[in-house]
Design an enzyme around this catalytic site. Sequence first.
Site, PDB file in Angstrom:
ATOM      1  N   ASP A 216      17.892  11.656  24.034  1.00  0.00           N
ATOM      2  CA  ASP A 216      17.192  11.594  25.320  1.00  0.00           C
ATOM      3  C   ASP A 216      17.713  12.597  26.338  1.00  0.00           C
ATOM      4  O   ASP A 216      17.713  12.334  27.545  1.00  0.00           O
ATOM      5  CB  ASP A 216      17.262  10.158  25.908  1.00  0.00           C
ATOM      6  CG  ASP A 216      16.696   9.125  24.954  1.00  0.00           C
ATOM      7  OD1 ASP A 216      15.726   9.450  24.246  1.00  0.00           O
ATOM      8  OD2 ASP A 216      17.233   8.008  24.903  1.00  0.00           O
TER       9      ASP A 216
ATOM     10  N   LYS B 284      14.951  16.944  25.123  1.00  0.00           N
ATOM     11  CA  LYS B 284      14.582  17.896  24.048  1.00  0.00           C
ATOM     12  C   LYS B 284      13.087  18.192  24.057  1.00  0.00           C
ATOM     13  O   LYS B 284      12.673  19.323  23.815  1.00  0.00           O
ATOM     14  CB  LYS B 284      14.992  17.334  22.675  1.00  0.00           C
ATOM     15  CG  LYS B 284      16.496  17.129  22.525  1.00  0.00           C
ATOM     16  CD  LYS B 284      16.844  16.479  21.196  1.00  0.00           C
ATOM     17  CE  LYS B 284      16.349  15.060  21.069  1.00  0.00           C
ATOM     18  NZ  LYS B 284      16.977  14.093  21.990  1.00  0.00           N
TER      19      LYS B 284
ATOM     20  N   GLY C 100      11.663   9.611  20.827  1.00  0.00           N
ATOM     21  CA  GLY C 100      10.625   9.562  21.854  1.00  0.00           C
ATOM     22  C   GLY C 100      10.824  10.778  22.731  1.00  0.00           C
ATOM     23  O   GLY C 100      11.817  10.859  23.439  1.00  0.00           O
ATOM     24  N   HIS C 101       9.945  11.763  22.617  1.00  0.00           N
ATOM     25  CA  HIS C 101      10.098  13.013  23.365  1.00  0.00           C
ATOM     26  C   HIS C 101       9.001  13.094  24.416  1.00  0.00           C
ATOM     27  O   HIS C 101       7.820  13.055  24.094  1.00  0.00           O
ATOM     28  CB  HIS C 101      10.044  14.215  22.408  1.00  0.00           C
ATOM     29  CG  HIS C 101      11.205  14.228  21.439  1.00  0.00           C
ATOM     30  ND1 HIS C 101      11.396  15.215  20.516  1.00  0.00           N
ATOM     31  CD2 HIS C 101      12.241  13.367  21.275  1.00  0.00           C
ATOM     32  CE1 HIS C 101      12.500  14.959  19.823  1.00  0.00           C
ATOM     33  NE2 HIS C 101      13.020  13.836  20.257  1.00  0.00           N
TER      34      HIS C 101
ATOM     35  N   GLN D 129      17.016  12.780  18.224  1.00  0.00           N
ATOM     36  CA  GLN D 129      18.310  12.107  18.476  1.00  0.00           C
ATOM     37  C   GLN D 129      19.338  13.102  19.038  1.00  0.00           C
ATOM     38  O   GLN D 129      18.943  14.036  19.703  1.00  0.00           O
ATOM     39  CB  GLN D 129      18.837  11.421  17.206  1.00  0.00           C
ATOM     40  CG  GLN D 129      18.054  10.169  16.806  1.00  0.00           C
ATOM     41  CD  GLN D 129      16.765  10.462  16.068  1.00  0.00           C
ATOM     42  OE1 GLN D 129      16.744  11.182  15.094  1.00  0.00           O
ATOM     43  NE2 GLN D 129      15.676   9.880  16.517  1.00  0.00           N
TER      44      GLN D 129
END
Length: 418
Positions: free
Chosen positions: A13, A16, A40-41, A218
Site C-alpha cells: 500500500d 504502487k 488493491g491498487h 504487496q
Amino acid sequence: MSIKVLIGTQWGDEGKGKVTDLLAEKSDVVIRYQGGNNAGHTLVVNGEVFKLHLIPSGILYNNILCIIGNGVVIDPEILLQEMDGLTERGISVANLRISGHAHVILPFHRMLDHLQEEGRSQDNKIGTTSRGIGPAYTDKISRTGVRMVDLLNEGKLTNRIKEKKWGETLGVTEQQVQAVIQDLLKFGEKLKPYIVDSVSLIHKLRKEGKEIFLEGAQGTMLDVDFGTYPFVTSSNPTAGGACTGSGIGPTMIDDVIGVVKAYTTRVGEGPFPTELKDDTGEFLRKNGQEFGTTTGRARRCGWLDLVVLKYSANVNSLTSIALTKSDVLSGLKELKICKAYKIDEQIVTDFPSDREMLERAVPVYDTFKGWNEDISGCKKYSELPLNARKYIEAIEKEMEVPINIVSVGSGRERTIIR
Ligand code: GDP
Ligand code: IMO
Ligand code: MG
C-alpha cells in the site's frame, strides 16, 4: 527499449498503483508478476477512482498491452468481475492478456485460507486477506495446482481437481466439486480469448523494442523469503519475483523503482517496530485515509523506518525511489525517522531476521521539524517547504538511492518529477 520493475519497499500500500499509472504513460506493456487479488491498487484520474486487484495498472491507457504474468495467482471469477467493472465504466479490456501458466485460485483455496487462519493461535494469526492466496501458491509449489490453460481442457481440469480429494480435506460433497468444475469451465470459456503463452509474447515485444514495465504487488516486508516471516504473503514481491513471475532474466532489467511511503503502514498481523498507537498514529490513518483497498481494514500506522528501507534497497537493488504521501505529513510539528533498533542494549542497523529479536526492537529516532503548508498543489521540488525537502533529502542520503519522484496527492497530476 528499457525494462523497469516497480516494487513496494515496505508492507504494501505504498502507492504502487498511482506510480505505475503515472509511469505507464511512457510504456508499451505493463506486466503484473506475482500476488493475486490480495492486492488493491488505487488509481485516481480526473477525480475518478479505480481500484484494481488483478489487472495491471496500465489498463486506463487504451494503447498499453497489460499482461498478467505466470507468477500471479488468479481467481477467475474475480478477474471476470474486475474486467466487467472496467468495461461498464467505459474502459476497454481488449488489451489484456493472461498467462496460461498463471495458477488458479479455486473456491477450495479460499475456504482453506479461512480455515487455516481460524486454526492459528492468537500469536500466530497472519490476518490474511482470505482470498485463498496461500493455499493456491502451496498447490503450485506442491505441483498439484491448476493453471489457467487447464480451464480450457475439461478432462485435465477434472483430473487435477479430483486428484486433490477436496472432499477429504474440506468435507465438500461430490456434487459441490462437480459444480466448481462446471463453473471453472464457464470462466475458462469467457477468458479463453485473453489466455496466451506470455513468455513468447513478452520476448517478442522485447525484441520489437517495446518499453516494458513490471508492476509488483504487496511489498518487500511481505515477501515470503525476505519479509517478516511468517507474517508475510506467499509470493516474492521483491525485484527477483519480477524475473520468475514474467520470464524476463535479471540482465534485461534496467531499473528497479522502489515505492516508499513517507511514513509506514501495515495491514494484518506481525511485527512493526515503529508503529504508533497514539494520536499521531490516528492522525496518519485519518489524514492518509489508511484503510485497506481490498478488505477495508484500518491500516496500522507508524514513523518511517530506515532499517526496513535500507534492507529493502539492498534486496531489490533499487536504482531509484518514488516517495509517496508526503502531503499527509503536513501539520505535524515534529517528524521522526527510525535509523536503528535497540535490541537488548545493542544498537542494530541491519534488519533482524529473527522474529523474537524483532519483537524486542525499540526504535532509535532522529527528529525533524515538520511543516504546516498544504503541499498537494506543489508542481516543482523547489516549491516544497524547506523542512519537507530536509526530510526527503535525509531519506535519500541514508538510502543512497535517488528520489526521482515525489507524489503529493492521489491524483495522477499530483506529482513532482525531480
Ligand atoms: P498500492 O497497493 O501500493 O497501490 O497502494 P494503495 O492504492 O492500496 O494505497 C495507497 C493509497 O494512497 C491510495 O488510496 C492512493 O490513492 C493514495 N495515494 C497514492 N499516492 C498518494 C500521495 O502522494 N498522497 C496521498 N494523499 N495519497 C496518495
Ligand atoms: P498491495 O499490492 C498490504 C497482507 C495481508 C496479510 C498478509 C498475508 O495492495 O500493496 P495474504 O492474503 O496475502 O495471504 O495475506 O499480507 N497483504 C497486504 N498488505 N497490501 C497488500 O497488497 C497486501 N496483500 C497482502 O494483510 O497481513
Ligand atoms: Mg494496496
